[in-house]
Motif scaffolding. Structure first.
Motif, PDB file in Angstrom:
ATOM      1  N   LEU A   1       0.940  -1.250   0.055  1.00 38.73           N
ATOM      2  CA  LEU A   1      -0.058   0.011  -0.047  1.00 38.73           C
ATOM      3  C   LEU A   1       0.887   1.318   0.169  1.00 38.73           C
ATOM      4  CD1 LEU A   1      -2.729   1.408   0.281  1.00 38.73           C
ATOM      5  CD2 LEU A   1      -2.519   1.391   2.737  1.00 38.73           C
ATOM      6  N   ILE A   2       0.893   2.235  -0.925  1.00 39.06           N
ATOM      7  CA  ILE A   2       1.337   3.291  -1.346  1.00 39.06           C
ATOM      8  C   ILE A   2       0.552   4.308  -0.592  1.00 39.06           C
ATOM      9  CG2 ILE A   2       2.634   4.999  -2.619  1.00 39.06           C
ATOM     10  CD1 ILE A   2       2.911   2.650  -4.645  1.00 39.06           C
ATOM     11  N   ILE A   3       1.038   5.086   0.451  1.00 38.54           N
ATOM     12  CA  ILE A   3       0.254   6.173   1.038  1.00 38.54           C
ATOM     13  C   ILE A   3       0.964   7.410   0.670  1.00 38.54           C
ATOM     14  CG2 ILE A   3      -0.422   7.266   3.190  1.00 38.54           C
ATOM     15  CD1 ILE A   3      -0.528   4.683   4.394  1.00 38.54           C
ATOM     16  N   HIS A   4       0.073   8.425  -0.090  1.00 39.05           N
ATOM     17  CA  HIS A   4       0.776   9.638  -0.286  1.00 39.05           C
ATOM     18  C   HIS A   4       0.249  10.756   0.486  1.00 39.05           C
ATOM     19  CE1 HIS A   4       2.392  11.982  -3.801  1.00 39.05           C
ATOM     20  NE2 HIS A   4       2.829  11.013  -4.179  1.00 39.05           N
ATOM     21  N   LEU A   5       1.388  10.984   1.520  1.00 38.38           N
ATOM     22  CA  LEU A   5       0.945  11.661   2.639  1.00 38.38           C
ATOM     23  C   LEU A   5       0.476  13.383   2.215  1.00 38.38           C
ATOM     24  CD1 LEU A   5       3.773  10.758   5.236  1.00 38.38           C
ATOM     25  CD2 LEU A   5       1.364  10.112   5.191  1.00 38.38           C
TER      26      LEU A   5
ATOM     27  N   VAL B   1       5.145   8.048   0.945  1.00 33.39           N
ATOM     28  CA  VAL B   1       5.563   9.256   0.010  1.00 33.39           C
ATOM     29  C   VAL B   1       5.496  10.503   0.844  1.00 33.39           C
ATOM     30  CG1 VAL B   1       5.887  10.114  -2.193  1.00 33.39           C
ATOM     31  CG2 VAL B   1       4.724   7.644  -1.882  1.00 33.39           C
ATOM     32  N   CYS B   2       6.737  11.071   1.152  1.00 30.11           N
ATOM     33  CA  CYS B   2       6.576  12.167   2.362  1.00 30.11           C
ATOM     34  C   CYS B   2       6.816  13.475   1.460  1.00 30.11           C
ATOM     35  CB  CYS B   2       7.782  11.770   3.206  1.00 30.11           C
ATOM     36  SG  CYS B   2       7.781  10.457   4.241  1.00 30.11           S
ATOM     37  N   PRO B   3       6.353  14.722   2.180  1.00 29.55           N
ATOM     38  CA  PRO B   3       6.343  15.927   1.434  1.00 29.55           C
ATOM     39  C   PRO B   3       7.844  16.428   1.702  1.00 29.55           C
ATOM     40  CG  PRO B   3       5.114  16.150   3.574  1.00 29.55           C
ATOM     41  CD  PRO B   3       5.167  14.613   3.257  1.00 29.55           C
TER      42      PRO B   3
ATOM     43  N   ILE C   1       8.525   1.535   4.249  1.00 24.77           N
ATOM     44  CA  ILE C   1       9.469   2.170   3.480  1.00 24.77           C
ATOM     45  C   ILE C   1       9.230   3.628   3.343  1.00 24.77           C
ATOM     46  CG2 ILE C   1      10.360   2.099   1.022  1.00 24.77           C
ATOM     47  CD1 ILE C   1       9.785  -0.985   1.043  1.00 24.77           C
ATOM     48  N   SER C   2      10.087   4.341   3.694  1.00 24.31           N
ATOM     49  CA  SER C   2       9.705   5.763   3.536  1.00 24.31           C
ATOM     50  C   SER C   2      10.453   6.352   2.347  1.00 24.31           C
ATOM     51  CB  SER C   2      10.145   6.507   4.620  1.00 24.31           C
ATOM     52  OG  SER C   2      11.546   6.566   4.869  1.00 24.31           O
TER      53      SER C   2
ATOM     54  N   ASP D   1      16.505   9.205   7.582  1.00 27.17           N
ATOM     55  CA  ASP D   1      15.998   7.988   7.814  1.00 27.17           C
ATOM     56  C   ASP D   1      15.319   7.402   6.402  1.00 27.17           C
ATOM     57  OD1 ASP D   1      16.888   8.151  10.214  1.00 27.17           O
ATOM     58  OD2 ASP D   1      15.009   8.858  11.361  1.00 27.17           O
ATOM     59  N   ALA D   2      15.264   8.321   5.529  1.00 26.64           N
ATOM     60  CA  ALA D   2      14.654   7.458   4.368  1.00 26.64           C
ATOM     61  C   ALA D   2      15.291   6.320   3.593  1.00 26.64           C
ATOM     62  CB  ALA D   2      14.720   8.651   3.239  1.00 26.64           C
ATOM     63  N   ASP D   3      14.374   5.383   3.461  1.00 29.06           N
ATOM     64  CA  ASP D   3      15.011   4.173   2.620  1.00 29.06           C
ATOM     65  C   ASP D   3      15.116   4.584   1.217  1.00 29.06           C
ATOM     66  OD1 ASP D   3      14.167   2.182   4.519  1.00 29.06           O
ATOM     67  OD2 ASP D   3      12.356   2.917   4.590  1.00 29.06           O
ATOM     68  N   ILE D   4      14.359   5.350   0.471  1.00 32.37           N
ATOM     69  CA  ILE D   4      14.509   5.885  -0.936  1.00 32.37           C
ATOM     70  C   ILE D   4      14.608   7.418  -0.912  1.00 32.37           C
ATOM     71  CG2 ILE D   4      13.581   5.702  -3.280  1.00 32.37           C
ATOM     72  CD1 ILE D   4      12.116   3.096  -2.268  1.00 32.37           C
TER      73      ILE D   4
END
Length: 320
Positions: A5-9, A51-53, A71-72, A86-89
């Protein structure tokens, strides 16, 4: 079967694939919606990708996210240093941004680039390859591939292959998706949006992937947390219903369903340009495998047979 599940924050969160996100107005996912999404993912036994801003994320969001394995994904322009470190990608949207980051070896780097810019960035890519463990290249304008650029792309991959060989000789087995993935795969390893992953957007609705959310003209939702998923003709997102892709062995290809619909108006049919790019990469991988084996034993059970086409549609037509 769904796995992710991809969560677009936030509406301004970075793109990490072929689509562009030019949104400038923030729309952070409501905290209660995020809580429900996490519970839903746990019930469905899905790995979550956030997916972070670029703007700092409120502490209550970070606390909630930290409660689950995930996964961030952040961009190199993220102002929240905690998220960045701390990002994975980490997504790099501009080659100049490489001058502003201190590479972290264990992070995966996604470089979104035009084909023209990629062809001019051999030195920058080579430098980064020596400092990290994995880089994914995403070409934003696949449709720009012309016959004259095919040879240029092939030459570019040969030059980068030399860099990768040098790194392997130094006992640094760096990975570059467009060159090393095909050597190590046993079958198709595509994006699989719609079959293995779906996206939850800040509006509380599910989409096949973030591209379908941002595609105002062609985007459409496939359900919500209250009513569940409703994917029309869901079989079309599967490899076994993709007549061209299922006979193809360019296994590293992303097989992007959004690009399929954008360029061929058919979810399960890739464009000629996508196929040609993937097969140029396949041939470069075949040659790279041979070069690495001159250094020492490497993947003895893997072979990439030589072929005489760049588009599997040509192979299909030969049968009729």
């Amino acid at each position: 079967m769904l796995k992710y599940l991809i969560i677009h924050l936030d509406d301004t969160a970075t793109s990490f694939c072929h689509y562009n996100n030019n949104t400038t107005e923030r729309k952070l996912m409501a905290l209660d919606l995020l809580k429900k999404a996490i519970v839903w993912s746990m019930k469905e036994n899905l790995m979550v990708q956030f997916v972070c801003p670029d703007d700092p994320l409120p502490e209550e969001y970070k606390d909630l996210i930290s409660e689950i394995d995930h996964i961030s994904i952040v961009s190199s322009g993220c102002e929240d240093m905690e998220l960045s470190n701390d990002a994975d990608i980490m997504v790099i949207n501009d080659w100049d941004a490489l001058n502003c980051i201190e590479p972290i070896y264990d992070q995966t780097y996604v470089i979104r680039t035009t084909l023209a810019d990629l062809l001019m960035s051999k030195l920058a890519l080579s430098n980064l390859l020596s400092k990290v463990s994995r880089i994914n290249i995403v070409i934003k304008d696949v449709e720009s591939l012309t016959p004259d650029k095919q040879a240029n792309y092939s030459d570019f991959l040969k030059a980068i292959s030399a860099t990768i060989c040098d790194e392997y000789a130094k006992d640094h087995p760096v990975q570059l998706n467009i060159l090393t993935d095909r050597m190590m795969l046993d079958g198709m390893n595509n994006c699989n949006a719609g079959s293995e992953s779906v996206t939850l957007a800040p509006d509380g609705k599910f989409y096949i992937c973030p591209a379908f959310y941002f595609d105002g003209k062609n985007g459409y939702s496939i359900g919500d947390l209250e009513n569940g998923l409703d994917i029309k003709n869901s079989q079309l997102y599967r490899l076994d219903h993709a007549p061209i892709c299922r006979i193809c062995d360019a296994w590293q290809c992303k097989r992007c369903v959004w690009l399929n619909r954008k360029m061929t108006f058919d979810i399960n049919t890739p464009s000629h340009e996508q196929c040609v790019i993937s097969h140029i990469e396949r041939e470069a991988s075949r040659q790279l495998l041979s070069k690495i084996r001159k250094i020492g034993e490497f993947l003895p059970d893997k072979e990439i047979p030589e072929i005489d086409y760049l588009d599997p549609l040509d192979k299909l037509l030969q049968q009729y």
